[in-house]
Design an enzyme around this catalytic site. Structure first.
Site, PDB file in Angstrom:
ATOM      1  N   CYS A 117      -6.542  21.383  16.079  1.00 34.76           N
ATOM      2  CA  CYS A 117      -7.695  22.272  16.317  1.00 34.76           C
ATOM      3  C   CYS A 117      -7.408  23.715  15.919  1.00 34.76           C
ATOM      4  O   CYS A 117      -8.329  24.525  15.815  1.00 34.76           O
ATOM      5  CB  CYS A 117      -8.116  22.199  17.772  1.00 34.76           C
ATOM      6  N   HIS A 257     -12.651  28.104  19.363  1.00 37.69           N
ATOM      7  CA  HIS A 257     -12.648  26.674  19.054  1.00 37.69           C
ATOM      8  C   HIS A 257     -13.541  25.972  20.074  1.00 37.69           C
ATOM      9  O   HIS A 257     -13.514  26.296  21.262  1.00 37.69           O
ATOM     10  CB  HIS A 257     -11.215  26.146  19.134  1.00 37.69           C
ATOM     11  N   ASN A 287     -16.698  18.622  19.214  1.00 38.58           N
ATOM     12  CA  ASN A 287     -15.427  19.189  18.740  1.00 38.58           C
ATOM     13  C   ASN A 287     -15.109  18.609  17.364  1.00 38.58           C
ATOM     14  O   ASN A 287     -14.739  17.441  17.256  1.00 38.58           O
ATOM     15  CB  ASN A 287     -14.334  18.841  19.763  1.00 38.58           C
TER      16      ASN A 287
HETATM   17  O1  UT7 Z   1      -9.624  20.301  20.934  1.00 37.13           O
HETATM   18  C1  UT7 Z   1      -8.363  19.827  21.209  1.00 37.13           C
HETATM   19  C2  UT7 Z   1      -7.925  20.199  22.543  1.00 37.13           C
HETATM   20  N1  UT7 Z   1      -8.578  19.371  23.515  1.00 37.13           N
HETATM   21  C3  UT7 Z   1      -9.126  19.931  24.574  1.00 37.13           C
HETATM   22  O2  UT7 Z   1      -9.159  21.127  24.710  1.00 37.13           O
HETATM   23  C4  UT7 Z   1      -9.645  19.001  25.650  1.00 37.13           C
HETATM   24  C5  UT7 Z   1      -9.199  19.474  26.992  1.00 37.13           C
HETATM   25  N2  UT7 Z   1      -9.613  18.602  28.082  1.00 37.13           N
HETATM   26  C6  UT7 Z   1     -10.915  18.484  28.475  1.00 37.13           C
HETATM   27  O3  UT7 Z   1     -11.793  19.062  27.876  1.00 37.13           O
HETATM   28  C7  UT7 Z   1     -11.191  17.689  29.702  1.00 37.13           C
HETATM   29  O4  UT7 Z   1      -9.984  17.361  30.338  1.00 37.13           O
HETATM   30  C8  UT7 Z   1     -12.012  16.387  29.434  1.00 37.13           C
HETATM   31  C9  UT7 Z   1     -13.411  16.729  29.015  1.00 37.13           C
HETATM   32  C10 UT7 Z   1     -11.323  15.546  28.388  1.00 37.13           C
HETATM   33  C11 UT7 Z   1     -12.109  15.580  30.726  1.00 37.13           C
HETATM   34  O5  UT7 Z   1     -12.694  16.374  31.758  1.00 37.13           O
HETATM   35  P1  UT7 Z   1     -11.981  16.517  33.170  1.00 37.13           P
HETATM   36  O6  UT7 Z   1     -12.842  17.381  33.980  1.00 37.13           O
HETATM   37  O7  UT7 Z   1     -10.566  16.956  32.934  1.00 37.13           O
HETATM   38  O8  UT7 Z   1     -12.057  15.057  33.708  1.00 37.13           O
HETATM   39  P2  UT7 Z   1     -10.868  14.117  34.229  1.00 37.13           P
HETATM   40  O9  UT7 Z   1     -10.054  13.626  33.099  1.00 37.13           O
HETATM   41  O10 UT7 Z   1     -10.178  14.819  35.367  1.00 37.13           O
HETATM   42  O11 UT7 Z   1     -11.683  12.911  34.831  1.00 37.13           O
HETATM   43  C12 UT7 Z   1     -12.492  13.068  36.010  1.00 37.13           C
HETATM   44  C13 UT7 Z   1     -13.160  11.742  36.302  1.00 37.13           C
HETATM   45  C14 UT7 Z   1     -12.208  10.570  36.273  1.00 37.13           C
HETATM   46  O12 UT7 Z   1     -12.642   9.633  37.252  1.00 37.13           O
HETATM   47  P3  UT7 Z   1     -11.929   9.554  38.683  1.00 37.13           P
HETATM   48  O13 UT7 Z   1     -10.481   9.254  38.392  1.00 37.13           O
HETATM   49  O14 UT7 Z   1     -12.124  10.909  39.297  1.00 37.13           O
HETATM   50  O15 UT7 Z   1     -12.656   8.464  39.357  1.00 37.13           O
HETATM   51  C15 UT7 Z   1     -12.426   9.961  34.924  1.00 37.13           C
HETATM   52  O16 UT7 Z   1     -12.115   8.598  34.862  1.00 37.13           O
HETATM   53  O17 UT7 Z   1     -14.144  11.467  35.291  1.00 37.13           O
HETATM   54  C16 UT7 Z   1     -13.902  10.184  34.722  1.00 37.13           C
HETATM   55  N3  UT7 Z   1     -14.313  10.208  33.330  1.00 37.13           N
HETATM   56  C17 UT7 Z   1     -15.584  10.007  32.945  1.00 37.13           C
HETATM   57  N4  UT7 Z   1     -16.710   9.727  33.633  1.00 37.13           N
HETATM   58  C18 UT7 Z   1     -17.857   9.585  32.921  1.00 37.13           C
HETATM   59  C19 UT7 Z   1     -13.558  10.469  32.238  1.00 37.13           C
HETATM   60  N5  UT7 Z   1     -14.315  10.429  31.130  1.00 37.13           N
HETATM   61  C20 UT7 Z   1     -15.570  10.144  31.535  1.00 37.13           C
HETATM   62  C21 UT7 Z   1     -16.788   9.976  30.864  1.00 37.13           C
HETATM   63  N6  UT7 Z   1     -17.898   9.696  31.593  1.00 37.13           N
HETATM   64  N7  UT7 Z   1     -16.890  10.100  29.524  1.00 37.13           N
END
Ligand code: UT7
Length: 330
Positions: A117, A257, A287
């Site tokens: 990125c 980004h 992204n």
């Molecule tokens: O560009 C390259 C660099 N990349 C980035 O900058 C990405 C950085 N990370 C992020 O943007 C975020 O971490 C994500 C958008 C990928 C995920 O968001 P989050 O707020 O960190 O969610 P999480 O991984 O903590 O997941 C929270 C919950 C989980 O469920 P439980 O364990 O709380 O029951 C996940 O399983 O949300 C669940 N979950 C979803 N639910 C609905 C994960 N993906 C999804 C989804 N839809 N697509």
């Protein structure tokens, strides 16, 4: 007028494919929902390059062609094309090589630059150095990725984030102080395992086993990447402001980004910038990895004024991150 040569951005081009992959469509593919995607990432839809035999070069070429048309210059005048990408058409030849051929840029050399990125920022700093050296007059820096080629559409944690697209800028020598003024670029390989592709390189070449194990897709541990992105992108942008004695009022735009709206907000807050000064198009493009920053410049170019001080900031796989200060010169 001074004798110091800077690399001014003198034109911008961009390309996004027509197909819109909406949150509603993703709801039918994986266990997710529109509300979750919008509140956690800020994304509503992303563009996908559909069609057989189309790769990243097929988005880079129209982006560069737009620059040539606008500036009424021929492809033969391009000295060098640098393409920031992690989804090259092929591992070799490079996408830059292929794009130059398709454009008819017969006098250009070029190469791909892989910094995920941060690819566009790394490429921009490299391209600027070529101009500043005095040896090259027209360097095109592109950033683009066909992320749909490496996204696992059964993995809800990644497939909702990424899209396809490419943007490009033309760099030309300037002696009035316009262009790339300063850059702080960083990398830390210790973060590599949080965001990478497990196979397909020399370490683990493609095999039936790697395909079966889905090791040619993006692997991301969202939370650690998020934590580093929030801290590091903001830190480096703040450092860039400090070392150039810039306050929030001196900065016309932040071009972040587009990985997650929450990361963008955190960076803007740390820099003391109001939302009106932050370019944001993640809602419609998602992204696009190396494509996000030039695609923002492409969309906002008509609003930019000569002399505007603009900060570009990125964080991505590697880890790689950085911040670049430019003085708009178009
Ligand atoms: O560009 C390259 C660099 N990349 C980035 O900058 C990405 C950085 N990370 C992020 O943007 C975020 O971490 C994500 C958008 C990928 C995920 O968001 P989050 O707020 O960190 O969610 P999480 O991984 O903590 O997941 C929270 C919950 C989980 O469920 P439980 O364990 O709380 O029951 C996940 O399983 O949300 C669940 N979950 C979803 N639910 C609905 C994960 N993906 C999804 C989804 N839809 N697509």
């Amino acid at each position: 007028m001074s004798s110091k040569i800077t690399a001014a951005i003198t034109a911008v081009g961009g390309y996004v494919p027509e197909y819109r992959l909406t949150n509603a469509e993703l709801e039918k593919m994986v266990d997710t929902n529109d509300e979750w995607i919008r509140t956690r990432t800020g994304i509503t839809e992303r563009r996908i390059l559909k069609g057989k035999d189309l790769g990243t070069s097929d988005m880079v070429v129209p982006a560069v062609q737009e620059i040539l048309d606008k500036r009424k210059i021929s492809a033969e005048e391009i000295d060098c094309l640098i393409v920031g990408t992690v989804t090259p058409d092929t591992i070799f030849p490079s996408t830059a090589n292929i794009a130059c051929y398709k454009l008819g840029a017969v006098n250009a050399w070029g190469f791909d630059l892989a910094a995920a990125c941060s690819g566009f920022l790394y490429a921009l700093t490299t391209g600027a150095a070529l101009i500043e050296s005095g040896r090259y007059k027209k360097v095109i820096v592109a950033g683009g990725d066909k992320m749909s080629a490496i996204v696992d559409y059964s993995d809800r944690t990644t497939c909702i984030i990424f899209g396809d697209g490419a943007g490009a800028v033309l760099l030309e020598p300037n002696t009035e102080g316009y262009g790339v003024l300063d850059s702080i670029l960083r990398s830390d390989g210790a973060g590599g395992h949080h965001l990478h592709m497990k196979a397909g390189g020399s370490l683990k070449p493609a095999s039936i086993e790697t395909v079966t194990n889905k090791e040619h897709y993006i692997y991301q541990e969202g939370q650690p990447v998020f934590k580093h992105a929030v801290r590091d992108m903001a830190d480096v942008s703040y450092e860039l402001m400090q070392r150039n004695q810039l306050g929030a009022d001196d900065i016309a735009w932040l071009v972040p980004h587009q990985a997650n709206k929450r990361i963008i907000d955190a960076t803007a807050n740390r820099m003391g910038l109001p939302h009106e000064k932050v370019m944001l198009n993640i809602q419609k493009f998602g992204n696009t990895t190396a494509g996000t920053i030039p695609l923002c410049l492409w969309e906002w170019q008509d609003q930019l004024k000569k002399g505007d001080k603009i900060v570009l900031a990125a964080f991505g796989g590697g880890f790689t991150w950085g911040s670049t200060l430019i003085k708009w010169g178009c």
